[in-house]
Design an enzyme around this catalytic site. Structure first.
Site, PDB file in Angstrom:
ATOM      1  N   LYS A 190      34.599 -26.981-118.766  1.00 26.67           N
ATOM      2  CA  LYS A 190      33.217 -27.478-118.748  1.00 26.67           C
ATOM      3  C   LYS A 190      33.235 -28.988-118.877  1.00 26.67           C
ATOM      4  O   LYS A 190      34.174 -29.598-119.397  1.00 26.67           O
ATOM      5  CB  LYS A 190      32.388 -26.850-119.872  1.00 26.67           C
TER       6      LYS A 190
ATOM      7  N   ALA B   3      43.110 -29.770-125.869  1.00 28.69           N
ATOM      8  CA  ALA B   3      42.468 -30.771-126.733  1.00 28.69           C
ATOM      9  C   ALA B   3      41.939 -31.940-125.915  1.00 28.69           C
ATOM     10  O   ALA B   3      42.223 -33.106-126.183  1.00 28.69           O
ATOM     11  CB  ALA B   3      43.447 -31.266-127.798  1.00 28.69           C
ATOM     12  N   ALA B   4      41.147 -31.603-124.884  1.00 27.48           N
ATOM     13  CA  ALA B   4      40.728 -32.604-123.910  1.00 27.48           C
ATOM     14  C   ALA B   4      39.227 -32.822-123.858  1.00 27.48           C
ATOM     15  O   ALA B   4      38.754 -33.666-123.100  1.00 27.48           O
ATOM     16  CB  ALA B   4      41.232 -32.196-122.522  1.00 27.48           C
ATOM     17  N   GLY B   5      38.427 -32.053-124.609  1.00 30.02           N
ATOM     18  CA  GLY B   5      36.978 -32.152-124.490  1.00 30.02           C
ATOM     19  C   GLY B   5      36.429 -31.358-123.327  1.00 30.02           C
ATOM     20  O   GLY B   5      35.293 -31.562-122.902  1.00 30.02           O
ATOM     21  N   LEU B   6      37.245 -30.405-122.801  1.00 29.52           N
ATOM     22  CA  LEU B   6      36.858 -29.603-121.638  1.00 29.52           C
ATOM     23  C   LEU B   6      36.647 -28.135-122.001  1.00 29.52           C
ATOM     24  O   LEU B   6      36.462 -27.297-121.118  1.00 29.52           O
ATOM     25  CB  LEU B   6      37.930 -29.714-120.547  1.00 29.52           C
ATOM     26  N   ALA B   7      36.688 -27.816-123.296  1.00 30.10           N
ATOM     27  CA  ALA B   7      36.440 -26.451-123.795  1.00 30.10           C
ATOM     28  C   ALA B   7      37.442 -25.437-123.262  1.00 30.10           C
ATOM     29  O   ALA B   7      37.090 -24.273-123.067  1.00 30.10           O
ATOM     30  CB  ALA B   7      35.011 -25.999-123.481  1.00 30.10           C
ATOM     31  N   GLY B   8      38.686 -25.848-123.062  1.00 28.48           N
ATOM     32  CA  GLY B   8      39.691 -24.911-122.567  1.00 28.48           C
ATOM     33  C   GLY B   8      39.904 -23.732-123.495  1.00 28.48           C
ATOM     34  O   GLY B   8      39.923 -22.582-123.053  1.00 28.48           O
ATOM     35  N   GLY B   9      40.045 -23.998-124.791  1.00 29.56           N
ATOM     36  CA  GLY B   9      40.230 -22.913-125.752  1.00 29.56           C
ATOM     37  C   GLY B   9      39.017 -22.016-125.857  1.00 29.56           C
ATOM     38  O   GLY B   9      39.135 -20.790-125.938  1.00 29.56           O
ATOM     39  N   SER B  10      37.838 -22.613-125.825  1.00 30.02           N
ATOM     40  CA  SER B  10      36.604 -21.827-125.886  1.00 30.02           C
ATOM     41  C   SER B  10      36.430 -20.977-124.633  1.00 30.02           C
ATOM     42  O   SER B  10      35.970 -19.839-124.703  1.00 30.02           O
ATOM     43  CB  SER B  10      35.396 -22.758-126.048  1.00 30.02           C
TER      44      SER B  10
ATOM     45  N   ASP C 271      31.290 -23.743-128.486  1.00 30.12           N
ATOM     46  CA  ASP C 271      31.223 -23.812-127.028  1.00 30.12           C
ATOM     47  C   ASP C 271      31.392 -22.445-126.359  1.00 30.12           C
ATOM     48  O   ASP C 271      31.187 -22.325-125.145  1.00 30.12           O
ATOM     49  CB  ASP C 271      32.318 -24.746-126.482  1.00 30.12           C
TER      50      ASP C 271
END
Length: 283
Positions: A10, A96-103, A136
């Site tokens: 995202k 940990a990029a602000g792209l909600a990968g984990g979420s 997120d």
């Protein structure tokens, strides 16, 4: 039996913090959309009653620190599932990029297990479960453009944004979301035009959309990582229509209406950063 779900990244077209709530969270107002950079999450049943995480990433945690693990544990506990599950995460989104990968991985896990275990939950019910995993996750359950409020759990779909190309650049720095919010001061915030962004999307006005982007966390992260500002400047110099940090960072994205401009931005940044991606917004 196994089920595979796409887990797209995202970006925040706007991110506003309105005030700090009594529960310690910030009241947020954001316009978020998904882009065609995605992990793939495959869930399959196993005989032993445990949760197993596998991944192609060498840095992703495989235990309860992993959001997908937390999502599976929540589903097992909530619906008293006594069989095990293996979760394979093919990572393509930077960590940990602000792209909600984990979420997004957690959301894909929830959707996948809903199908695998034949729970017949609606997306709304899955999103409510997702609130317990992360702020997120509810947005990622739907994965479509939305106005997001509360601490991230209130989702109002907005329809598709004007289609464009997106260049994502992740600098080699680490950013703590908690730290960024903790030092955020409301005294000198320049709030983004969220209402203008919503209107631009409704009117399919690409120019107005690019003029309405904004993120109140950007200046906080830039103070600690000036390279973010330099990357933004390069993006605009190379022809991007807009450039903004996503979430608490450190990833910066550029919006381009034309592929030729997006390619120029992409090529210009490849020599500056290792992790650069050229993708489309999702329909």
């Amino acid at each position: 039996m196994e089920v595979t779900e796409k887990a797209p990244a995202k970006i925040n077209l706007t991110l506003d913090a309105l005030y700090k709530r009594e529960d310690g969270y910030h009241e947020l107002e954001m316009v978020m959309t998904s882009v065609d950079l995605a992990d793939r999450v495959t869930v399959r049943s196993i005989e032993e009653n445990k949760i197993v995480i596998r991944t192609n990433s060498g840095v992703l945690p495989l235990d309860r620190r992993n959001h997908a693990y937390q999502a599976a544990r929540l589903m097992k506990k909530t619906f008293e599932i006594d069989t095990g599950v293996e979760i394979m995460i093919e990572k393509n989104i930077p960590i940990a990029a602000g792209l909600a990968g984990g979420s997004s991985d957690a959301a894909a896990t929830l959707r996948g297990l809903n199908k695998l275990w034949k729970l017949n939950l609606s997306l709304d019910e899955v999103a409510v479960l997702g609130e317990q995993v992360g702020s997120d996750v509810p947005f990622c359950v739907y994965g479509r453009t939305a106005l997001v409020t509360g601490r991230g759990e209130k989702i109002q779909p907005l329809g598709e944004i004007p289609q464009c190309w997106v260049v994502l650049v992740k600098p080699r720095v680490g950013v703590s979301t908690g730290t960024v919010f903790n030092v955020l001061s409301f005294d000198d915030l320049v709030h983004p035009d969220t209402a203008g962004m919503v209107q631009a999307i409704k009117e399919q006005d690409y120019v107005k959309m690019t003029q309405s982007v904004g993120n109140v966390l950007e200046h906080v992260t830039i103070e600690r990582h000036p390279d973010i500002e330099r990357i933004k400047t390069k993006m605009l110099t190379f022809g991007a229509d807009a450039a903004l940090m996503s979430g608490s960072g450190p990833t910066i994205f550029a919006l381009c209406s034309k592929y030729s401009r997006a390619q120029r931005v992409y090529n210009g940044l490849k020599g500056f950063c290792k992790e650069v991606y050229l993708v489309r917004t999702l329909k």
